[in-house]
Design an enzyme around this catalytic site. Structure first.
Site, short mmCIF file in Angstrom:
data_model
loop_
_atom_site.label_atom_id
_atom_site.label_comp_id
_atom_site.label_asym_id
_atom_site.label_seq_id
_atom_site.Cartn_x
_atom_site.Cartn_y
_atom_site.Cartn_z
N GLU A 259 77.11 -59.96 -34.41
CA GLU A 259 76.46 -60.59 -33.24
C GLU A 259 74.99 -60.21 -33.16
O GLU A 259 74.15 -61.01 -32.77
CB GLU A 259 77.20 -60.17 -31.96
CG GLU A 259 78.58 -60.81 -31.87
CD GLU A 259 79.51 -60.12 -30.90
OE1 GLU A 259 80.02 -59.03 -31.27
OE2 GLU A 259 79.74 -60.63 -29.81
N HIS B 63 82.46 -64.54 -26.16
CA HIS B 63 82.34 -64.22 -27.60
C HIS B 63 81.65 -65.34 -28.37
O HIS B 63 81.81 -65.46 -29.59
CB HIS B 63 83.72 -64.00 -28.28
CG HIS B 63 84.44 -62.77 -27.86
ND1 HIS B 63 85.80 -62.75 -27.67
CD2 HIS B 63 83.99 -61.52 -27.60
CE1 HIS B 63 86.17 -61.53 -27.32
NE2 HIS B 63 85.08 -60.77 -27.26
N ARG C 238 71.37 -59.81 -25.31
CA ARG C 238 72.69 -60.42 -25.18
C ARG C 238 73.05 -60.51 -23.70
O ARG C 238 72.85 -59.56 -22.96
CB ARG C 238 73.71 -59.54 -25.90
CG ARG C 238 75.10 -60.06 -25.72
CD ARG C 238 76.12 -59.14 -26.30
NE ARG C 238 77.41 -59.79 -26.16
CZ ARG C 238 78.57 -59.16 -26.22
NH1 ARG C 238 78.61 -57.88 -26.44
NH2 ARG C 238 79.69 -59.82 -26.06
N ASN D 221 71.59 -54.97 -26.25
CA ASN D 221 72.75 -55.22 -25.40
C ASN D 221 72.74 -54.15 -24.31
O ASN D 221 73.07 -53.00 -24.57
CB ASN D 221 74.02 -55.11 -26.27
CG ASN D 221 75.26 -55.56 -25.54
OD1 ASN D 221 75.22 -55.83 -24.35
ND2 ASN D 221 76.36 -55.61 -26.26
N ARG E 269 93.59 -56.04 -21.84
CA ARG E 269 93.68 -57.23 -20.98
C ARG E 269 94.96 -58.02 -21.30
O ARG E 269 95.34 -58.12 -22.46
CB ARG E 269 92.47 -58.13 -21.20
CG ARG E 269 91.21 -57.58 -20.56
CD ARG E 269 90.00 -58.43 -20.90
NE ARG E 269 88.99 -57.60 -21.53
CZ ARG E 269 87.96 -58.05 -22.24
NH1 ARG E 269 87.80 -59.35 -22.39
NH2 ARG E 269 87.10 -57.23 -22.77
#
Ligand code: ADP
Length: 394
Positions: free
Chosen positions: A379, A177, A88, A7, A236
């Site tokens: 993930e 996601h 990713r 990532n 957020r």
């Protein structure tokens, strides 16, 4: 076979080395401040953590350092032992509907769509190019956070705005996601030994999204054109009335981009509580009686509950609700607050079963109309599984 799950960001590179198909994590680490003066890396291996302060002028240097360190630590004896690298990528745009093998054509397509994720994609693409340079013979893949959501229908992914916004500028819901939601769906479907489950997957960490899945296909998801939309998150706002931007611009003189930054970085748990974006800090403050912290928790739980109820309707009755990521896996307080707000669906939490952290477990009562499971996400492993499968074919 050893697979690297990667990532990369604009100045960082995170990796996990996984033995497949055993699914055993061998090592993991983080290269930080790439391109800056004080760059360094940390690697976790065999229960130990190594830190090295070393010049990392670019991503390719970081990849070379990583490979040399894996050899120095006797984790691998040559570069050839790495049989796959999975990258990713946050935003695949409208074209990528599944994990693909990385090549120059894919890079060109990703670069075409860079405007859709100007903060995230450039760093990831730089990381991909660095691995292609250092490990040219190894099969590499790109795993998109958006891909799992590509099964949504127009009725779900189109915004009711002028149609040209979609046709000319690709404005639509993409969802994010996806790698985590796909992992959750896979885990819970294997557990129930069914491939026709209707799942509501709630990924609630620092970022958060809720996804409705039917028989392995996404029906709808709470994030939108960007990861700002949907439920309330750490920093957020989630869904807000778009007119707030013009109004606040007129009131304060702040630009649209400053205000969008406020919605991304200064809102959510942080904005409402004024304490922190971390739900642990907010919980402590709430326990001490801080009213805004209590309010932040209540709004947070209610937004998630609202999405669950909406998706239960969309799925015409869900078979299972899954909670995952930092908050979902670890916060019994937040889990209870959410489930208590969907009692109208006949869903009930078992407080004794809920008293734990970080493992796969059912937390609803035996009589709950829809069972609720905590399912730890992974993930990196999902990326390694995809990469192993594509490496076998190539
Ligand atoms: P990211 O979206 O950055 O991957 P994570 O899934 O790691 O985030 O979730 C991070 C969040 O998980 C933290 O901000 C914190 O709010 C929450 N969290 C982690 N552990 C706990 C805990 N024991 N209790 C409550 N919240 C926790």
């Amino acid at each position: 076979m050893k697979i690297l799950s990667v990532n990369a960001g604009s100045s960082s590179l995170k990796f996990t080395l996984i033995e497949m198909p055993a699914q055993e994590e061998i090592a993991s680490g983080l290269f930080e401040k790439i391109g800056l003066d004080d760059s360094f890396y940390t690697i976790k291996y065999n229960g130990e953590k190594i830190r090295n302060d070393v010049a990392l002028p670019d991503h390719a240097t970081a990849v070379k350092e990583l490979m040399n360190e894996l050899i120095a630590l006797n984790i691998i004896s040559s570069f050839e032992e790495i049989e796959g690298v999975g990258h990713r990528l946050v935003h695949g745009g409208p074209d990528f509907k599944e994990t693909v093998v990385l090549n120059d054509e894919v890079i060109a397509k990703l670069e075409e769509n860079i405007d859709l994720a100007p903060l995230h994609n450039p760093g990831s693409i730089t990381g991909m190019k660095a691995f292609m340079e250092v490990l040219p013979e190894v099969v590499q893949t790109v795993v998109f956070d958006t891909a799992f959501h590509s099964t949504m229908k127009e009725t779900e992914y189109l915004y009711p705005v002028p149609y040209e916004w979609y046709e000319k500028y690709k404005v639509r819901k993409y969802g994010f996601h996806g790698t985590s939601h796909r992992f959750i769906n896979k885990t819970i479907s294997e557990y129930f030994e069914r491939n026709d489950l209707k799942v509501i997957s709630c990924h609630i960490g620092n970022g958060g999204s809720v996804t409705a899945i039917n028989s392995g296909k996404v029906v709808d998801t709470s994030m939108g054109f960007t990861p700002l939309a949907g439920i309330m998150m750490g920093t957020r706002s989630g869904d807000v009335d778009a007119s707030i931007l013009e109004y606040m611009n007129k009131q304060t003189g702040a630009s649209i981009s400053e205000l969008t930054n406020d919605l991304n970085k200064k809102s959510g748990l942080l904005g409402v509580s004024g304490v922190s974006s971390d739900s642990r800090d907010v919980e402590v403050a709430a326990d001490e009686g801080n009213e805004r912290a209590i309010l932040a928790q209540e709004i947070y739980a209610q937004k998630i509950a609202n999405y669950i109820a909406m998706y239960n309707n969309l799925l015409n009755g869900a078979d299972v609700i899954c909670l995952t990521a930092g908050v979902g896996e670890n916060s019994k307080t937040m889990r209870k607050m959410i489930i208590d707000r969907i009692n109208s669906l006949g869903v009930k939490i078992d407080e004794e079963k809920n008293d734990f952290r970080g493992e796969f477990r059912c937390i609803s009562t035996d009589g709950s109309r829809i069972p609720v499971y905590v399912v730890p996400t992974n993930e990196e492993l999902m990326i390694a599984i995809d990469t192993m499968e594509l490496a076998k074919k190539n």
